[in-house]
Design a protein around this motif. Structure first.
Motif, PDB file in Angstrom:
ATOM      1  N   GLY A  38       0.791  -1.220   0.000  1.00  0.00           N
ATOM      2  CA  GLY A  38       0.000   0.000   0.000  1.00  0.00           C
ATOM      3  C   GLY A  38       0.819   1.264   0.000  1.00  0.00           C
ATOM      4  N   HIS A  39       2.130   1.135  -0.152  1.00  0.00           N
ATOM      5  CA  HIS A  39       3.029   2.286  -0.107  1.00  0.00           C
ATOM      6  C   HIS A  39       4.026   2.210  -1.265  1.00  0.00           C
ATOM      7  CE1 HIS A  39       1.557   1.857   4.026  1.00  0.00           C
ATOM      8  NE2 HIS A  39       1.777   3.141   4.164  1.00  0.00           N
ATOM      9  N   GLY A  40       4.769   3.274  -1.442  1.00  0.00           N
ATOM     10  CA  GLY A  40       5.800   3.277  -2.478  1.00  0.00           C
ATOM     11  C   GLY A  40       5.205   2.996  -3.845  1.00  0.00           C
ATOM     12  N   LEU A  41       5.762   1.994  -4.537  1.00  0.00           N
ATOM     13  CA  LEU A  41       5.272   1.666  -5.871  1.00  0.00           C
ATOM     14  C   LEU A  41       3.904   1.006  -5.854  1.00  0.00           C
ATOM     15  CD1 LEU A  41       8.566   0.432  -7.587  1.00  0.00           C
ATOM     16  CD2 LEU A  41       7.421   2.657  -7.807  1.00  0.00           C
ATOM     17  N   SER A  42       3.449   0.564  -4.677  1.00  0.00           N
ATOM     18  CA  SER A  42       2.101  -0.005  -4.584  1.00  0.00           C
ATOM     19  C   SER A  42       1.116   0.964  -3.942  1.00  0.00           C
ATOM     20  CB  SER A  42       2.119  -1.328  -3.814  1.00  0.00           C
ATOM     21  OG  SER A  42       2.491  -1.133  -2.466  1.00  0.00           O
ATOM     22  N   ALA A  43       1.531   2.211  -3.760  1.00  0.00           N
ATOM     23  CA  ALA A  43       0.624   3.226  -3.227  1.00  0.00           C
ATOM     24  C   ALA A  43      -0.439   3.559  -4.268  1.00  0.00           C
ATOM     25  CB  ALA A  43       1.391   4.485  -2.852  1.00  0.00           C
ATOM     26  N   ARG A  44      -1.619   3.876  -3.796  1.00  0.00           N
ATOM     27  CA  ARG A  44      -2.702   4.302  -4.684  1.00  0.00           C
ATOM     28  C   ARG A  44      -3.300   5.575  -4.109  1.00  0.00           C
ATOM     29  NH1 ARG A  44      -0.129   1.251  -6.906  1.00  0.00           N
ATOM     30  NH2 ARG A  44      -0.656  -0.737  -7.869  1.00  0.00           N
ATOM     31  N   ARG A  45      -3.369   6.627  -4.913  1.00  0.00           N
ATOM     32  CA  ARG A  45      -3.829   7.918  -4.421  1.00  0.00           C
ATOM     33  C   ARG A  45      -5.310   8.107  -4.702  1.00  0.00           C
ATOM     34  NH1 ARG A  45       1.293   7.906  -5.612  1.00  0.00           N
ATOM     35  NH2 ARG A  45       2.787   9.175  -4.442  1.00  0.00           N
ATOM     36  N   PRO A  46      -6.048   8.624  -3.729  1.00  0.00           N
ATOM     37  CA  PRO A  46      -7.478   8.867  -3.941  1.00  0.00           C
ATOM     38  C   PRO A  46      -7.700   9.968  -4.969  1.00  0.00           C
ATOM     39  CG  PRO A  46      -6.744   9.820  -1.860  1.00  0.00           C
ATOM     40  CD  PRO A  46      -5.595   9.023  -2.380  1.00  0.00           C
ATOM     41  N   ARG A  47      -8.907   9.996  -5.527  1.00  0.00           N
ATOM     42  CA  ARG A  47      -9.203  10.968  -6.600  1.00  0.00           C
ATOM     43  C   ARG A  47      -9.050  12.405  -6.134  1.00  0.00           C
ATOM     44  NH1 ARG A  47     -13.318   7.359  -7.003  1.00  0.00           N
ATOM     45  NH2 ARG A  47     -14.774   8.827  -6.013  1.00  0.00           N
ATOM     46  N   TRP A  48      -9.483  12.708  -4.910  1.00  0.00           N
ATOM     47  CA  TRP A  48      -9.455  14.093  -4.452  1.00  0.00           C
ATOM     48  C   TRP A  48      -8.046  14.676  -4.434  1.00  0.00           C
ATOM     49  CZ3 TRP A  48      -6.206  15.118  -0.493  1.00  0.00           C
ATOM     50  CH2 TRP A  48      -5.890  14.077   0.388  1.00  0.00           C
ATOM     51  N   PHE A  49      -7.058  13.793  -4.390  1.00  0.00           N
ATOM     52  CA  PHE A  49      -5.683  14.252  -4.254  1.00  0.00           C
ATOM     53  C   PHE A  49      -5.204  15.015  -5.488  1.00  0.00           C
ATOM     54  CE2 PHE A  49      -1.011  13.432  -4.216  1.00  0.00           C
ATOM     55  CZ  PHE A  49      -0.720  14.106  -3.049  1.00  0.00           C
ATOM     56  N   THR A  50      -5.757  14.667  -6.656  1.00  0.00           N
ATOM     57  CA  THR A  50      -5.297  15.303  -7.896  1.00  0.00           C
ATOM     58  C   THR A  50      -6.394  16.073  -8.615  1.00  0.00           C
ATOM     59  OG1 THR A  50      -5.711  13.231  -9.085  1.00  0.00           O
ATOM     60  CG2 THR A  50      -3.466  13.619  -8.296  1.00  0.00           C
ATOM     61  N   GLU A  51      -7.645  15.845  -8.272  1.00  0.00           N
ATOM     62  CA  GLU A  51      -8.728  16.522  -8.970  1.00  0.00           C
ATOM     63  C   GLU A  51      -8.789  18.000  -8.618  1.00  0.00           C
ATOM     64  OE1 GLU A  51     -12.380  14.479  -8.244  1.00  0.00           O
ATOM     65  OE2 GLU A  51     -12.046  13.027  -9.858  1.00  0.00           O
ATOM     66  N   GLN A  52      -9.212  18.778  -9.580  1.00  0.00           N
ATOM     67  CA  GLN A  52      -9.432  20.209  -9.389  1.00  0.00           C
ATOM     68  C   GLN A  52     -10.873  20.551  -9.745  1.00  0.00           C
ATOM     69  OE1 GLN A  52      -7.311  22.334  -8.026  1.00  0.00           O
ATOM     70  NE2 GLN A  52      -5.737  20.754  -7.793  1.00  0.00           N
ATOM     71  N   PRO A  53     -11.522  21.417  -9.019  1.00  0.00           N
ATOM     72  CA  PRO A  53     -10.975  22.138  -7.869  1.00  0.00           C
ATOM     73  C   PRO A  53     -10.894  21.257  -6.621  1.00  0.00           C
ATOM     74  CG  PRO A  53     -13.279  22.672  -8.138  1.00  0.00           C
ATOM     75  CD  PRO A  53     -12.909  21.826  -9.334  1.00  0.00           C
ATOM     76  N   TYR A  54     -10.115  21.694  -5.673  1.00  0.00           N
ATOM     77  CA  TYR A  54      -9.940  20.992  -4.408  1.00  0.00           C
ATOM     78  C   TYR A  54     -11.287  20.861  -3.703  1.00  0.00           C
ATOM     79  CZ  TYR A  54      -8.519  20.452   0.523  1.00  0.00           C
ATOM     80  OH  TYR A  54      -8.373  20.041   1.825  1.00  0.00           O
ATOM     81  N   ASP A  55     -11.589  19.637  -3.252  1.00  0.00           N
ATOM     82  CA  ASP A  55     -12.889  19.358  -2.631  1.00  0.00           C
ATOM     83  C   ASP A  55     -12.676  18.866  -1.198  1.00  0.00           C
ATOM     84  OD1 ASP A  55     -15.402  18.600  -1.864  1.00  0.00           O
ATOM     85  OD2 ASP A  55     -15.745  17.213  -3.537  1.00  0.00           O
ATOM     86  N   PRO A  56     -12.768  19.755  -0.211  1.00  0.00           N
ATOM     87  CA  PRO A  56     -12.514  19.344   1.174  1.00  0.00           C
ATOM     88  C   PRO A  56     -13.495  18.289   1.678  1.00  0.00           C
ATOM     89  CG  PRO A  56     -13.422  21.572   1.094  1.00  0.00           C
ATOM     90  CD  PRO A  56     -13.090  21.195  -0.308  1.00  0.00           C
ATOM     91  N   GLU A  57     -14.708  18.261   1.134  1.00  0.00           N
ATOM     92  CA  GLU A  57     -15.662  17.233   1.569  1.00  0.00           C
ATOM     93  C   GLU A  57     -15.206  15.850   1.126  1.00  0.00           C
ATOM     94  OE1 GLU A  57     -20.381  15.980   1.112  1.00  0.00           O
ATOM     95  OE2 GLU A  57     -19.683  17.944   0.424  1.00  0.00           O
ATOM     96  N   ALA A  58     -14.677  15.747  -0.098  1.00  0.00           N
ATOM     97  CA  ALA A  58     -14.187  14.468  -0.596  1.00  0.00           C
ATOM     98  C   ALA A  58     -12.999  13.974   0.217  1.00  0.00           C
ATOM     99  CB  ALA A  58     -13.809  14.592  -2.071  1.00  0.00           C
ATOM    100  N   VAL A  59     -12.189  14.894   0.706  1.00  0.00           N
ATOM    101  CA  VAL A  59     -11.046  14.512   1.529  1.00  0.00           C
ATOM    102  C   VAL A  59     -11.512  13.689   2.730  1.00  0.00           C
ATOM    103  CG1 VAL A  59      -9.149  15.347   2.966  1.00  0.00           C
ATOM    104  CG2 VAL A  59      -9.700  16.523   0.831  1.00  0.00           C
ATOM    105  N   GLY A  60     -12.624  14.068   3.294  1.00  0.00           N
ATOM    106  CA  GLY A  60     -13.093  13.387   4.489  1.00  0.00           C
ATOM    107  C   GLY A  60     -13.985  12.196   4.257  1.00  0.00           C
ATOM    108  N   THR A  61     -14.419  11.976   2.994  1.00  0.00           N
ATOM    109  CA  THR A  61     -15.412  10.926   2.754  1.00  0.00           C
ATOM    110  C   THR A  61     -15.033   9.887   1.718  1.00  0.00           C
ATOM    111  OG1 THR A  61     -16.548  12.346   1.142  1.00  0.00           O
ATOM    112  CG2 THR A  61     -17.299  12.450   3.446  1.00  0.00           C
ATOM    113  N   GLU A  62     -14.152  10.205   0.782  1.00  0.00           N
ATOM    114  CA  GLU A  62     -13.838   9.255  -0.289  1.00  0.00           C
ATOM    115  C   GLU A  62     -13.161   8.004   0.263  1.00  0.00           C
ATOM    116  OE1 GLU A  62     -10.974   8.760  -4.191  1.00  0.00           O
ATOM    117  OE2 GLU A  62     -11.491  10.787  -3.548  1.00  0.00           O
ATOM    118  N   VAL A  63     -13.679   6.835  -0.082  1.00  0.00           N
ATOM    119  CA  VAL A  63     -13.081   5.584   0.358  1.00  0.00           C
ATOM    120  C   VAL A  63     -11.712   5.424  -0.310  1.00  0.00           C
ATOM    121  CG1 VAL A  63     -13.297   3.071   0.357  1.00  0.00           C
ATOM    122  CG2 VAL A  63     -15.316   4.508   0.754  1.00  0.00           C
ATOM    123  N   SER A  64     -10.746   5.028   0.484  1.00  0.00           N
ATOM    124  CA  SER A  64      -9.373   4.939  -0.002  1.00  0.00           C
ATOM    125  C   SER A  64      -9.178   3.773  -0.962  1.00  0.00           C
ATOM    126  CB  SER A  64      -8.422   4.774   1.186  1.00  0.00           C
ATOM    127  OG  SER A  64      -7.102   4.543   0.732  1.00  0.00           O
TER     128      SER A  64
END
Length: 278
Positions: A38-64
């Motif tokens: 789950g880290h390094g080369l096997s890390a997976r980033r949630p959508r909110w991390f790169t999507e624009q505009p920044y969505d603070p609600e998604a930060v707290g709710t999007e399943v990892s």
């Protein structure tokens, strides 16, 4: 001497050992750093991390995307690497922070693979106790990590840091929690490499410890006395519980005047400690 296998903690990757490995190898000790599941080369980033505009609600709710990674998964992944690296011979495993429960599981199930279990300011949970339980004890009350977490781990399946926020105060808090004694430029560079989600399943899993399993493996705990993430009183509790459960195999203890990340603040000194281990 056995090969050193260096395992990072949550949000980090094998990159965090890059300043330590040259010192260890120069001293004549083989060493390799690996990524935890789950880290390094096997890390997976949630959508909110790169999507624009920044969505603070998604930060707290999007399943990892790493919500399905369990302690079993992490242990199986690391076990396969230990077998490959050791070529059938036991190795010395150095676990930092949340890699501790993974090392504990492996040393219990396959003690023949671990010549020496080394916990670097790491979670070293007692038998049948999840690592997450130690975040809720009185000794952990002043940890700087919990205030940084976003979302409900039970809902999103991860311990989440919000690196997409533009809040400079939040980034300073991250650096203070993990890198308080690290050169500011290096600390900022390291913070930029952290991934937002670490699988909460690794912290929720438990391992039943036995005398012929984990209790039979030689172990050392490296206490970091200036740690603001995993506080020194919590570290010493791990040692006390282990020694009470397995008094015939007491923990060797080494102390560093360091924060949570001595691999960055004092890589040469840490390497000296590690190369001296049998």
């Amino acid at each position: 001497m056995s090969t050193l296998v260096l395992v990072h903690g949550f949000w980090h990757g094998s990159w965090c050992w890059s300043e330590v490995v040259p010192h260890v190898v120069a001293a004549g000790r083989p060493a390799v750093a690996v990524d935890m599941a789950g880290h390094g080369l096997s890390a997976r980033r949630p959508r909110w991390f790169t999507e624009q505009p920044y969505d603070p609600e998604a930060v707290g709710t999007e399943v990892s995307p790493v919500a399905d990674v369990s302690l079993d998964d992490a242990a199986e992944s690391l076990t396969a690497r230990l077998k490959r690296i050791g070529g059938g011979e036991p190795v010395t495993v150095v676990a930092h922070s949340a890699a501790g429960p993974v090392l504990t599981r492996i040393a219990q199930r396959t003690p023949e693979l671990v010549a020496h279990a080394v916990y670097l300011t790491a979670y070293m949970p007692a038998s049948d106790v999840p690592a997450v339980a130690y975040t809720q004890i009185p000794e952990a009350a002043d940890s700087l990590v919990v205030p940084l977490l976003r979302g409900d781990p039970a809902r999103i399946g991860a311990l989440r840091l919000d690196f997409a926020t533009g809040d400079p105060a939040y980034r300073r808090q991250v650096r203070e929690a993990f890198y308080s004694d690290v050169d500011p430029a290096l600390a900022e560079a390291a913070a930029g490499l952290l991934t937002p989600d670490s699988p909460v399943g690794i912290m929720l899993g438990t391992t039943t410890l036995t005398h012929d399993g984990w209790g039979s493996v030689r172990r050392t705990y490296i206490v970091c006395t200036r740690d603001l993430a995993l506080l020194p009183d919590v570290q010493t509790r791990f040692i006390a519980e282990a020694d009470a459960a397995f008094p015939d195999n007491p923990t060797s203890v080494v102390t560093l005047d360091a924060s949570h990340s001595p691999f960055l603040s004092m890589p040469g000194e840490l390497a000296g400690v590690l190369t001296a281990l049998g």
